[in-house]
Scaffold this active site. Structure first.
Site, short mmCIF file in Angstrom:
data_model
loop_
_atom_site.label_atom_id
_atom_site.label_comp_id
_atom_site.label_asym_id
_atom_site.label_seq_id
_atom_site.Cartn_x
_atom_site.Cartn_y
_atom_site.Cartn_z
N HIS A 119 31.41 48.59 73.92
CA HIS A 119 32.14 49.64 74.63
C HIS A 119 31.48 50.97 74.28
CE1 HIS A 119 35.56 52.40 75.37
NE2 HIS A 119 36.12 51.44 76.08
N ASP B 287 34.20 46.32 65.56
CA ASP B 287 35.16 46.79 66.55
C ASP B 287 36.02 45.59 66.93
OD1 ASP B 287 36.50 47.50 68.81
OD2 ASP B 287 34.79 48.37 69.85
N GLN C 283 39.29 44.28 70.90
CA GLN C 283 39.57 43.19 71.85
C GLN C 283 39.79 41.86 71.14
OE1 GLN C 283 40.20 43.54 74.99
NE2 GLN C 283 39.35 45.54 75.46
N LYS D 48 46.42 48.01 73.10
CA LYS D 48 45.87 46.76 73.66
C LYS D 48 46.56 45.54 73.07
CE LYS D 48 41.26 48.74 74.31
NZ LYS D 48 41.22 48.95 75.76
N CYS E 236 33.69 50.95 80.75
CA CYS E 236 33.15 51.75 79.64
C CYS E 236 32.08 50.96 78.91
CB CYS E 236 34.25 52.19 78.67
SG CYS E 236 35.45 53.28 79.41
N1 PLP Z 1 36.26 49.00 71.79
C1 PLP Z 1 36.51 48.05 72.71
C2 PLP Z 1 35.87 46.70 72.57
C3 PLP Z 1 37.35 48.34 73.77
O1 PLP Z 1 37.60 47.41 74.69
C4 PLP Z 1 37.93 49.63 73.87
C5 PLP Z 1 38.78 49.97 75.02
O2 PLP Z 1 38.71 49.36 76.06
C6 PLP Z 1 37.64 50.56 72.88
C7 PLP Z 1 36.80 50.21 71.85
C8 PLP Z 1 38.22 51.92 72.92
O3 PLP Z 1 39.60 51.84 72.82
P1 PLP Z 1 40.47 53.16 72.98
O4 PLP Z 1 40.21 53.67 74.36
O5 PLP Z 1 41.87 52.67 72.78
O6 PLP Z 1 40.02 54.07 71.91
#
Ligand code: PLP
Length: 422
Positions: A135, A212, A215, A238, A378
């Site tokens: 992301h 990260d 997900q 999420k 993204c």
């Molecule tokens: N990392 C991953 C794998 C994501 O899917 C997302 C959001 O879709 C993020 C980071 C960023 O999350 P946030 O927008 O809640 O900061």
């Protein structure tokens, strides 16, 4: 594989159909008057009643600022806030709740590490490694950091079926990076990465590892202690919790050594006109009044997920994924991205329907009550890798069932009929 349409019982300890009763959003008719088929959990999930009620109760009966008041109401609010921290720690296998820093979301957690740990420990000529699967939140902060300090950022590439290219990974860590930043599960393709193996290899090469888990944590058991990583980040919204709250987990000695990211109230022990002395971790990183009720709401979401059991959540989504992938695979003109092997593919399906722009697909789906995400998710480097500007993404969660899988495949066919495709 045939898709059943009856009120099926899916393996795992619960029925998605029955769970829909816990989520008020499913009482709401869609604009088209159809039942809402929500397939966009990867963007943000609906909230169960228990989270909404817990938050209303917290605002109504237990609200005061935390870590400040010498009165019972404030102590009550502080207790609930700190219980939520403990719930997050337990949920991801962190050794101590003192290692959980509340932030707004995964993005803020990564930026915290990039600014605080990164600006202290990454220097000119150093190497940071991330992947093409990330992301943007796990790419852009590292681009900024490495540019600013004169370090290098290297990317691990992707195989044709959406997995990390492990040869690339080996080559990158052989160069002795300071930090490896990788997602446990890709939001764009659903790929489940072998994070324990990657972490062990990165450590052997002398690098720290930021995972990260935005997900992964909502959808499968995650144990940061067992994985052995150094930092992990997640977003509450999420995983059935409210927006505005997320968490950074970091190993205590790393957090202790890091300078604060933001400064001001709550994060200090003492301030004089000459300077300030920092509070201990995690308060050192929680400047100002935190998202008190949001944290408490996240604690309630974790309680709901724990009651279902994360192994059951994973099993439930794996079953839906297998059926959906097989059924979509049979439709001519549909290109599916990602590994497709349910052992390494979470409940996220990214597809391209030949000749139809994903925004048109999503609009047609919406007219049928099916909510999906259309766009680059993204993750533009992922789209670039597969030569697409965007995909249509369906993502499953606990309240989905096989009827939702049927609604998805029916919607794909309806879309193709409308646009005169296959
Ligand atoms: N990392 C991953 C794998 C994501 O899917 C997302 C959001 O879709 C993020 C980071 C960023 O999350 P946030 O927008 O809640 O900061």
């Amino acid at each position: 594989m045939a898709v059943e349409t009856s009120k099926q019982v899916i393996p795992g300890a619960f029925s998605g159909t029955a769970l829909r009763g816990d989520f008020p959003v499913f009482d709401r008719p869609t604009g088209s008057g159809q039942r809402l088929v929500y397939l966009d959990a990867a963007a943000s999930s609906p909230k169960p009643r228990t989270v909404i009620d817990t938050m209303a109760d917290a605002y109504g009966h237990h609200y005061a600022n935390v870590h400040r008041g010498i009165y019972e109401l404030s102590e009550d609010a502080t207790r609930r806030f700190e219980q939520a921290r403990k719930a997050v720690a337990g949920f991801i296998g962190a050794p101590s709740e003192r290692e959980i820093v509340f932030v707004r979301n995964a993005t803020e957690a990564i930026n915290l590490v990039a600014y605080s740990w990164g600006r202290t420990n990454v220097h000119s000529g150093d190497l940071v490694v991330t992947t093409q699967l990330e992301h943007h939140a796990n790419i852009v902060p590292w681009q900024q950091l490495t540019r600013e300090v004169g370090a290098e950022l290297a990317y691990v590439g992707l195989t044709d079926d959406g997995q990390l290219n492990l040869d690339d990974f080996e080559a990158a860590i052989a160069r002795g990076p300071r930090l490896v930043c990788v997602s446990a599960v890709s939001n764009a393709l659903g790929t489940i990465n072998p994070v324990a193996e990657l972490t062990a290899k990165a450590h052997a090469a002398g690098a720290l590892v930021l995972l990260d888990i935005a997900q992964a944590a909502p959808h499968m058991p995650v144990d940061v202690s067992a994985i052995g990583c150094d930092f992990a980040v997640l977003s509450g919204h999420k995983m059935l919790g409210p927006s505005g709250i997320g968490a950074l987990w970091g190993r205590r000695e790393l957090l202790d050594a890091m300078p604060p990211f933001m400064t001001g109230g709550n994060m200090i022990l003492r301030v004089t006109l000459e300077g300030a002395e920092w509070n201990t971790v995690p308060q050192k990183f929680e400047a100002g009044t935190p998202a008190i009720v949001e944290a408490i709401g996240l604690g309630a979401a974790i309680g709901y997920l724990n009651a279902l059991g994360m192994a059951s959540v994973r099993e439930h989504e794996r079953y839906l994924f297998e059926h959906a992938w097989a059924a979509l695979h049979e439709i001519e003109g549909v290109r599916l991205l990602g590994p497709g092997d349910p052992a390494i593919h979470a409940g996220v399906i990214s597809m391209d329907i030949e000749g139809i722009h994903p925004h048109d697909v999503a609009t047609v789906f919406d007219s049928l009550g099916v909510a999906v995400r259309a766009g680059h998710h993204c993750a533009q480097p992922v789209m670039d890798r597969y030569g697409l500007p965007a995909t249509t993404r369906a993502s499953f969660y606990v309240y989905n069932d096989l009827d939702d899988v049927t609604a998805l495949t029916d919607a794909v066919r309806a879309c193709q009929r409308l646009f005169g495709g296959a």
